[in-house]
Design a protein around this motif. Structure first.
Motif, mmCIF file in Angstrom:
data_model
loop_
_atom_site.group_PDB
_atom_site.id
_atom_site.type_symbol
_atom_site.label_atom_id
_atom_site.label_comp_id
_atom_site.label_asym_id
_atom_site.label_seq_id
_atom_site.Cartn_x
_atom_site.Cartn_y
_atom_site.Cartn_z
ATOM 1 N N THR A 1 11.002 -28.943 -96.995
ATOM 2 C CA THR A 1 10.026 -29.167 -95.927
ATOM 3 C C THR A 1 10.535 -30.062 -94.805
ATOM 4 O OG1 THR A 1 9.053 -31.074 -97.090
ATOM 5 C CG2 THR A 1 8.139 -28.889 -97.579
ATOM 6 N N ARG B 1 11.744 -31.665 -91.532
ATOM 7 C CA ARG B 1 11.590 -31.277 -90.133
ATOM 8 C C ARG B 1 12.279 -32.301 -89.244
ATOM 9 N NH1 ARG B 1 5.526 -30.663 -88.752
ATOM 10 N NH2 ARG B 1 6.425 -29.726 -86.872
ATOM 11 N N ALA C 1 9.020 -35.135 -85.468
ATOM 12 C CA ALA C 1 7.747 -34.904 -86.155
ATOM 13 C C ALA C 1 7.192 -36.185 -86.777
ATOM 14 C CB ALA C 1 7.917 -33.827 -87.223
ATOM 15 N N LEU C 2 8.014 -37.227 -86.874
ATOM 16 C CA LEU C 2 7.564 -38.507 -87.426
ATOM 17 C C LEU C 2 6.975 -39.436 -86.371
ATOM 18 C CD1 LEU C 2 10.148 -39.783 -90.095
ATOM 19 C CD2 LEU C 2 7.768 -39.126 -90.446
ATOM 20 N N GLU D 1 3.448 -40.785 -87.055
ATOM 21 C CA GLU D 1 3.408 -41.679 -88.214
ATOM 22 C C GLU D 1 4.054 -43.019 -87.887
ATOM 23 O OE1 GLU D 1 2.931 -42.932 -92.346
ATOM 24 O OE2 GLU D 1 1.819 -41.960 -90.728
ATOM 25 N N ALA E 1 11.124 -35.838 -90.986
ATOM 26 C CA ALA E 1 9.787 -35.813 -91.586
ATOM 27 C C ALA E 1 9.811 -34.854 -92.772
ATOM 28 C CB ALA E 1 8.759 -35.352 -90.559
ATOM 29 N N THR F 1 0.512 -35.346 -96.532
ATOM 30 C CA THR F 1 0.760 -35.033 -95.132
ATOM 31 C C THR F 1 1.990 -34.146 -95.029
ATOM 32 O OG1 THR F 1 1.296 -35.951 -92.952
ATOM 33 C CG2 THR F 1 2.090 -37.172 -94.865
ATOM 34 N N ASP G 1 3.939 -34.270 -92.466
ATOM 35 C CA ASP G 1 4.933 -35.042 -91.716
ATOM 36 C C ASP G 1 4.974 -36.466 -92.248
ATOM 37 O OD1 ASP G 1 5.540 -32.871 -89.984
ATOM 38 O OD2 ASP G 1 3.712 -33.289 -88.850
#
Length: 485
Positions: free
Chosen positions: A292, A294, A298-299, A302, A336, A364, A366
């Motif tokens: 998964t 990425r 994408a973080l 967060e 992420a 989540t 991400d």
């Protein structure tokens, strides 16, 4: 007063709006009132009467839809497998049980002994063998399993037990009529959900979660969102996660149905569990991250949350101002990954070499790499050293990360494997792990706010890691022992 003292209402096949409580059962009386039940009021229609075995005659004299008699040994009424009374085993305190097991069928007690009642070590195995041998005697199991009390229920249709209302209302989601079940209630706070483990062919097929708190849908919303993340990811992620079959509502109390896992919680199997189970879960966590992963961009959301909502709480304890910024290096930030974000041993069930991660309400798509791995191993490896309370587990966990615990080589090996698999910069590992502990260190505060004044459950060792981690020069944002040990 905790709503947990009203939990026996959950096994009733009908709505409980009025009740009569006889004798010195003050905790249950107040718990039912807290749940909105009219207790000892003027109503002519009584839904539930509860009393101790010594008051059984008086309990039965009250006209009501259901009757419950409590006691350490309910006596001849419990031993009668036919007739109007039906026996239950209650694990824990009579007025606040942690589990309820119906005895009018063989399968629920068999399942309880195989899973919920499991205890580590040879002593626990001998106890379980004795309990299995007692199955043919039903009520004698109370003399074998520790902390067991008895209870007898008289249902609306004498001689014919019917399914609890929560299970009957779930038939549209695939549950059979009048199934076998075990109800686990836990020992947490009012926000902890009760769980019916619903059987088919003697094994769990479904899990029915239900809230004690009216309209408390947030955990179910998060569950649904988390399992949607799992379903979209598919592959290795979905292989070890449940499927959500649907949600519903019973008398204002939210509920959901999921597919069941293969066995008992891992927290009840360590110490004593084969290390292969822990290794399998750790390997799966790495595989999930690989599948998964990425782009670092994408973080961004967060990292913004951590900088805005988490870091300020810990600056006075020594968290550096640039802790989050260390992960924002252009072109070399961590990826992420899909993260469970509450992967303690209590949220893993396992049996026969298989396992399932449950309760995905914090998940989540991400998430931060390494968080699930260090959280899981920080729980499993210290519990493998022996049963202990939070203070001892906390010190063991600190020693684990310092490199001085029996499980330290296992932890470091898996950290190195994930770092290599994801291409995480080694000098960012300390910051990633530190932020994991800072994030989880605020969980008790978030829970307390959600409880709105009700009593909270004790704080576990992982939620206490942040302060000691920041204060220890061997640990903290510069943690690097994993590289050399």
């Amino acid at each position: 007063m905790s709503l947990r003292s009203a939990d026996l209402r959950l096994v009733a096949p009908h709505r409980v709006e009025t009740a009569v409580v006889m004798g010195p059962l003050a905790e249950m009386r107040e718990g039912l009132r807290a749940a909105g039940v009219e207790v000892d009021g003027p109503s002519r229609q009584v839904d539930l009467v509860v009393g101790e075995v010594r008051d059984a005659r008086e309990v039965l004299a009250v006209t009501a839809r259901s009757h419950v008699v409590l006691g350490p040994a309910v006596g001849q009424a419990v031993r009668r497998r036919s007739g109007p009374w039906h026996p239950l085993l209650l694990r824990g305190a009579t007025q606040r049980p942690t589990a309820v097991v119906p005895l009018w069928r063989r399968e629920p007690l068999q399942q309880y002994v195989r899973t919920t009642a499991v205890r580590p070590g040879r002593r626990g195995e001998l106890r379980n063998q004795a309990a299995r041998a007692s199955l043919m005697w039903g009520p004698l199991a109370g003399a074998v399993l520790p902390r067991i009390a008895s209870c007898a229920v008289r249902f609306p249709e004498p001689g014919r037990p019917v399914a609890p209302r929560f299970l009957e209302q779930a038939r549209d989601l695939g549950l059979p009529g009048d199934p076998g079940w075990v109800l686990t209630l836990g020992d947490g706070d009012d926000l902890q959900r009760a769980v019916f483990h619903v059987l088919h062919g003697g094994t769990p097929r479904w899990v029915v979660k239900l809230s004690r708190v009216p309209a408390a849908t947030s955990a179910f919303d998060r569950d649904e969102a988390g399992l949607s993340v799992v379903a979209r990811a598919g592959g290795v992620v979905a292989q070890h996660a449940p499927r959500l079959l649907g949600r519903y509502d019973v008398d204002g109390l939210p509920a959901s149905v999921e597919t069941a896992g293969p066995g008992p919680q891992l927290v009840h199997q360590v110490p004593g569990a084969r290390s292969g189970v822990v290794e399998s879960v750790a390997r799966w966590v790495v595989q999930v991250a690989e599948q998964t992963a990425r782009d670092a961009a994408a973080l961004d959301d967060e990292l913004d949350r951590l900088e805005r909502e988490v870091l300020p709480h810990w600056r006075a304890a020594g968290a550096p101002d640039d802790l989050v910024a260390r992960l924002r290096a252009p072109g070399c930030g961590p990826p992420a990954v899909l993260a469970h974000q509450d992967l303690g041993t209590w949220n893993v069930v396992a049996a026969g070499g298989d396992f399932m991660a449950v309760d995905w309400e914090s998940a989540t798509a991400d998430g931060m790499p390494l968080w699930d791995l260090v959280y899981f191993l920080g729980d499993a490896l210290v519990r493998a050293e022996g049963v202990a309370g939070p203070a001892v587990l906390l010190e063991r966990c600190l020693e684990l990360f310092r490199g001085r615990a029996p499980g330290s080589p296992v932890l470091f090996r898996w950290v190195r494997e994930m770092v290599a698999a994801l291409g995480v910069a080694p000098d960012q590992v300390g910051a990633l792990v530190t932020l994991c502990w800072l994030h989880h260190g605020l969980s008790a505060e978030r829970r307390e706010r959600a409880l709105a004044g009700a009593s909270a459950a004790p704080v576990g060792h992982l939620a206490q890691m942040a302060g000691p981690w920041l204060a220890d020069p061997e640990l903290g944002p510069g943690w690097s022992t994993w590289r050399t040990s």
